[in-house]
Design a protein around this motif. Structure first.
Motif, PDB file in Angstrom:
ATOM      1  N   VAL A   7     -37.736  23.667   2.652  1.00 11.10           N
ATOM      2  CA  VAL A   7     -37.810  23.478   1.203  1.00 11.10           C
ATOM      3  C   VAL A   7     -36.538  23.951   0.524  1.00 11.10           C
ATOM      4  O   VAL A   7     -36.273  23.595  -0.627  1.00 11.10           O
ATOM      5  N   CYS A   8     -35.738  24.770   1.235  1.00 12.09           N
ATOM      6  CA  CYS A   8     -34.442  25.208   0.726  1.00 12.09           C
ATOM      7  C   CYS A   8     -33.696  25.900   1.858  1.00 12.09           C
ATOM      8  O   CYS A   8     -34.273  26.212   2.907  1.00 12.09           O
ATOM      9  N   SER A   9     -32.425  26.151   1.626  1.00 17.44           N
ATOM     10  CA  SER A   9     -31.639  26.955   2.561  1.00 17.44           C
ATOM     11  C   SER A   9     -31.084  28.153   1.808  1.00 17.44           C
ATOM     12  O   SER A   9     -31.317  28.304   0.607  1.00 17.44           O
ATOM     13  N   GLU A  10     -30.336  28.993   2.497  1.00 15.24           N
ATOM     14  CA  GLU A  10     -29.740  30.154   1.843  1.00 15.24           C
ATOM     15  C   GLU A  10     -28.532  29.787   0.989  1.00 15.24           C
ATOM     16  O   GLU A  10     -28.061  30.597   0.196  1.00 15.24           O
ATOM     17  N   LEU A  11     -28.012  28.563   1.139  1.00 17.04           N
ATOM     18  CA  LEU A  11     -26.851  28.136   0.369  1.00 17.04           C
ATOM     19  C   LEU A  11     -27.212  27.996  -1.106  1.00 17.04           C
ATOM     20  O   LEU A  11     -28.323  27.574  -1.449  1.00 17.04           O
ATOM     21  N   ASP A  12     -26.284  28.308  -1.989  1.00 17.90           N
ATOM     22  CA  ASP A  12     -26.569  28.440  -3.419  1.00 17.90           C
ATOM     23  C   ASP A  12     -27.276  27.232  -4.028  1.00 17.90           C
ATOM     24  O   ASP A  12     -28.321  27.369  -4.659  1.00 17.90           O
ATOM     25  N   GLU A  13     -26.698  26.043  -3.859  1.00 15.87           N
ATOM     26  CA  GLU A  13     -27.268  24.867  -4.518  1.00 15.87           C
ATOM     27  C   GLU A  13     -28.685  24.600  -4.048  1.00 15.87           C
ATOM     28  O   GLU A  13     -29.593  24.341  -4.857  1.00 15.87           O
ATOM     29  N   SER A  14     -28.894  24.650  -2.750  1.00 14.76           N
ATOM     30  CA  SER A  14     -30.225  24.417  -2.202  1.00 14.76           C
ATOM     31  C   SER A  14     -31.198  25.507  -2.643  1.00 14.76           C
ATOM     32  O   SER A  14     -32.344  25.221  -3.023  1.00 14.76           O
ATOM     33  N   PHE A  15     -30.761  26.747  -2.610  1.00 12.60           N
ATOM     34  CA  PHE A  15     -31.628  27.872  -2.962  1.00 12.60           C
ATOM     35  C   PHE A  15     -32.102  27.763  -4.410  1.00 12.60           C
ATOM     36  O   PHE A  15     -33.257  28.068  -4.725  1.00 12.60           O
TER      37      PHE A  15
END
Length: 208
Positions: free
Chosen positions: A170-178
């Motif tokens: 549902v998301c990653s640790e990367l800023d945009e995804s988070f």
């Protein structure tokens, strides 16, 4: 390395069937602002709050393919067979005949769509991730993963068995995804549909 069935699952879960939630929302907010003169700060406040989540510490192992630490993803480990069975149980009426050559692909796509429809969250991604033993990834797996990819190292190293699991992220640790992660309500619906909670996973894909 991802199996052929994993690649099939990835194709079934690509976000090509529905627009991203944030793009839909932004387009709607832009129109509203132009028509009503609402300020940008007011629009930000109108957007649903994402669920609370703490990012994990950065991985210490560097992925030489992307030139930075292995990326961590938050989501649900969903084996391909589970998603097919889920679709067969929850929406059998929309599936192809079992003997059809595209049956598995179609069932995985319908299962994914059903989870998105129930939760209202369409920005799923799919990643192959290391499946940790006792909550930790064996350092040897990182070496073996690179040896397999580059076809380097000893034959013994390339023969190391790495436990990999497909993950609905549902998301990653990367800023945009988070920043684009779901709301708490959406997470609750997904967890209820899937039957177990999400967690952080270390990705072993190379398409970041």
């Amino acid at each position: 390395m991802p199996s052929s069935l994993s690649k099939l699952f990835k194709a079934a879960t690509m976000n090509i069937f529905s627009p991203r939630r944030d793009r839909q929302s932004n387009d709607l907010k832009t129109t509203t602002a132009q028509e009503t003169g609402t300020s940008a700060s007011q629009l930000v406040k109108q957007q649903p709050e994402p669920f609370e989540l703490v990012r994990p510490p950065k991985q210490s192992h560097i992925n030489p393919i992307i030139g930075r630490p292995y990326i961590q993803h938050y989501g649900y480990a969903i084996p391909n067979e589970w998603l097919i069975r889920f679709a067969e149980k929850e929406c059998p009426e929309v599936l192809l005949e079992r003997g059809h050559k595209s049956y598995e692909f179609h069932a995985m796509m319908r299962g994914r769509e059903l989870i998105s429809t129930r939760s209202g969250f369409w920005s799923f991604d799919f990643k192959c991730c290391f499946n940790p033993k006792d909550d930790s990834i064996l350092p040897l797996w990182f070496e073996a993963d690179m040896a397999k990819y580059f076809k380097s190292g000893s034959e013994e190293l390339r023969a190391v068995k790495i436990d990999i699991v497909p993950v609905f992220t549902v998301c990653s640790e990367l800023d945009e995804s988070f920043q684009e992660r779901p709301t708490q309500e959406q997470m609750d619906i997904m967890t209820e549909s899937i039957g177990y909670p999400p967690q952080w996973w270390v990705g072993c894909d190379y398409d970041y």
